[in-house]
Design a protein around this motif. Structure first.
Motif: not given
Length: 563
Positions: A378-389, A439-444, A453-460
């Motif tokens: 939708a935004i036409g670009q790749t999201l950054p590494d969501l686990s990076s500082p 992953e940060c959206l689903s702590p449980l 995507t090589q991003q940490p994601v939740s089984t949700r």
């Protein structure tokens, strides 16, 4: 003076008090109507002449020789209007069951006087309407006089509750009726004029009891709500789930990210008590205790704002099933929702005739949209590494570039949630699962590295219909070590609306071994909105939103104080 004031506020208590002067009556009238308006938007239109109407009505009722509010005595002949229709639907026109006598009770919906000896009543009980024929010729054999009959039809008012005894009958025109053989008995009079229509929204909400009597749509909405809850309960019980109840009051709220309501208890004056924001952690403790399949339908409380789809007090259904993975949860969701849609559609034809539920197709399988790839497309670009500082600052740059309003506070979970509401949820008109949340959206939830995507994601997954979330489901995190890490990370995003913390008690429980478990939650109120066609959550709540409920309480307190 106190006695005179009491007399004005309750006119039917006049008997033993001296009549006030005209000046006193004028003062009391202004005071009475001012206190009724105080704290509310306006006096309800159909109650604007309430005092005079109630007084006149009471005088008329005193002409009756019978008790105004009698007890209902046991009667083996008594049946409901629904039972009457079921039992005697086979009657043909002009047929009367003279060998059968039944008693029905209900509220007068309308009356038609067809002469001095014949009156037709339409009575309603629990949404079912039945016609009553009151023929003096038929009643005279039981001792009813012309004067008694005349007083009966002059006194009766729309809204009165009567008991009628007679023979089942179908009229020449085919109307199923009860032909009275006794004079109908007044069980409870209506002291107010029941309106034939009620359209003002604030008036309807403040007087829900009247709204239900006048507007079939309001009553049908609550019957639909009961139908939906019953369907869900039957669905889970048929699959060997155990229905349970978990605490609403506890020392700490947990199971979701939200601001709790805080109170105190007499036994724990120095300790903060909170209302639960989710039953999740309690239910998972039961799974830990060996109850492999549990569900709960109950109230949840979040100290947040109100809008057309949110209320601080709401109803949810949550279930937990041991050894269920995400695909199991998806399959159960599709099965439950498609079956419910079919059940509601079938019931609409006979029970919920005034409602216009969604026409969305619940044909399975439902569509799926992956969180990160859908936003990137939708935004036409790749999201950054969501686990990076630097993930938060990197996402903020995207917001500035796309001129998207920034949430406050601009934490990473809130930023990602805003992107979802901007670019994914509007695509979810038909039933759609949003999958692979960061992953940060689903702590449980359990999580993994998405190979795409090589991003940490939740089984949700979240189920959206009409761009509104209905269901949230995921595989539960059962590692006490991973759960601690996620609690710590979640606590970094703590703010005024997120009291996230490390729940040591729950972590201790996890050490006993939580089996791989699938968890699922659904908002009942939004589900009722969808299937009733309501556009505001207050329309599917018995007494409206919290604003309406607080307004009713305030109105009642002010009226009590003025007496």
């Amino acid at each position: 003076m106190a006695g005179l004031g009491l007399r004005f506020l309750r006119p039917y208590l006049w008997r033993d008090l001296p009549r006030p002067t005209r000046a006193a009556r004028s003062v009391h009238a202004r005071f009475y109507h001012a206190t009724r308006r105080r704290g509310s938007e306006a006096a309800t239109p159909y109650l604007s002449n309430e005092a005079g109407d109630v007084q006149q009505r009471y005088k008329e009722l005193n002409k009756l020789s019978t008790e105004l509010y009698p007890r209902v005595l046991n009667d083996d002949r008594a049946i409901t209007c629904n039972e009457f229709r079921r039992n005697y639907d086979s009657l043909v026109p002009e047929e009367t069951k003279n060998d059968q006598v039944v008693t029905v009770r209900g509220r007068v919906h309308s009356s038609r006087i067809a002469g001095s000896k014949l009156v037709f009543l339409d009575i309603v009980q629990d949404g079912s309407r039945l016609q009553a024929l009151c023929d003096l010729k038929k009643m005279e054999s039981t001792g009813v006089t012309r004067e008694q009959f005349k007083l009966f039809y002059h006194i009766l008012r729309r809204g009165d509750i009567f008991t009628i005894t007679g023979h089942p009958h179908r009229t020449k025109r085919g109307e199923l009726s009860i032909k009275a053989i006794e004079l109908p008995k007044l069980l409870s009079p209506s002291l107010h004029q029941l309106p034939t229509s009620l359209t003002d929204e604030s008036t309807r909400t403040r007087n829900r009891h009247t709204d239900l009597l006048v507007n079939k749509q309001a009553a049908d909405t609550f019957r639909l709500r009961s139908h939906i809850i019953r369907y869900m309960r039957d669905y889970f019980q048929a699959r060997d789930f155990l229905e349970v109840e978990t605490p609403i009051l506890a020392g700490d709220a947990g199971g979701a990210i939200a601001r709790p309501f805080v109170t105190t208890a007499t036994e724990f004056v120095q300790q903060r008590i909170t209302l639960r924001i989710a039953p999740e952690l309690w239910l998972k403790r039961l799974v830990l205790g060996g109850m492999d399949r549990v569900f709960e339908i109950g109230r949840t409380f979040r100290n947040e704002g109100l809008d057309p789809t949110h209320n601080p007090e709401f109803t949810t259904c949550e279930f937990y099933k041991s050894f269920a993975d995400l695909e199991d949860l998806i399959k159960m969701t599709e099965e439950l929702m498609s079956g419910m849609a079919e059940s509601v559609q079938q019931a609409k034809a006979t029970t919920f005739t005034s409602l216009a539920p969604t026409t969305v197709s619940f044909k399975t399988p439902f569509r799926r949209l992956a969180f990160i790839p859908t936003i990137e497309a939708a935004i036409g670009q790749t999201l950054p590494d969501l686990s990076s500082p630097t993930a938060t600052s990197d996402i903020l740059q995207i917001f500035h570039k796309l001129s998207i309003p920034i949430p406050d506070p601009p934490t990473l979970p809130r930023l990602l949630d805003r992107l979802s509401s901007e670019y994914i949820e509007p695509q979810c008109d038909s039933p759609t699962f949003i999958t692979h949340h960061p992953e940060c959206l689903s702590p449980l939830s359990k999580s993994f590295l998405d190979p795409e995507t090589q991003q940490p994601v939740s089984t949700r997954v979240e189920l959206f219909v009409g761009a509104r979330e209905l269901v949230n489901a995921y595989e539960e995190e059962n590692s006490p070590f991973e759960q601690r890490r996620k609690f710590v990370e979640q606590a970094q995003y703590r703010d005024s609306e997120n009291e996230a913390r490390v729940d040591e008690s729950y972590l201790d429980a996890l050490e006993w071994g939580l089996p791989p478990t699938g968890g699922w939650g659904c908002g009942i109120d939004r589900l009722c909105m969808l299937f009733s066609g309501a556009t505001r959550i207050r329309d599917v709540l018995s007494f409206g939103s919290l604003r309406n409920v607080v307004g009713l309480s305030s109105q009642g307190s002010q009226q009590e104080g003025s007496r």
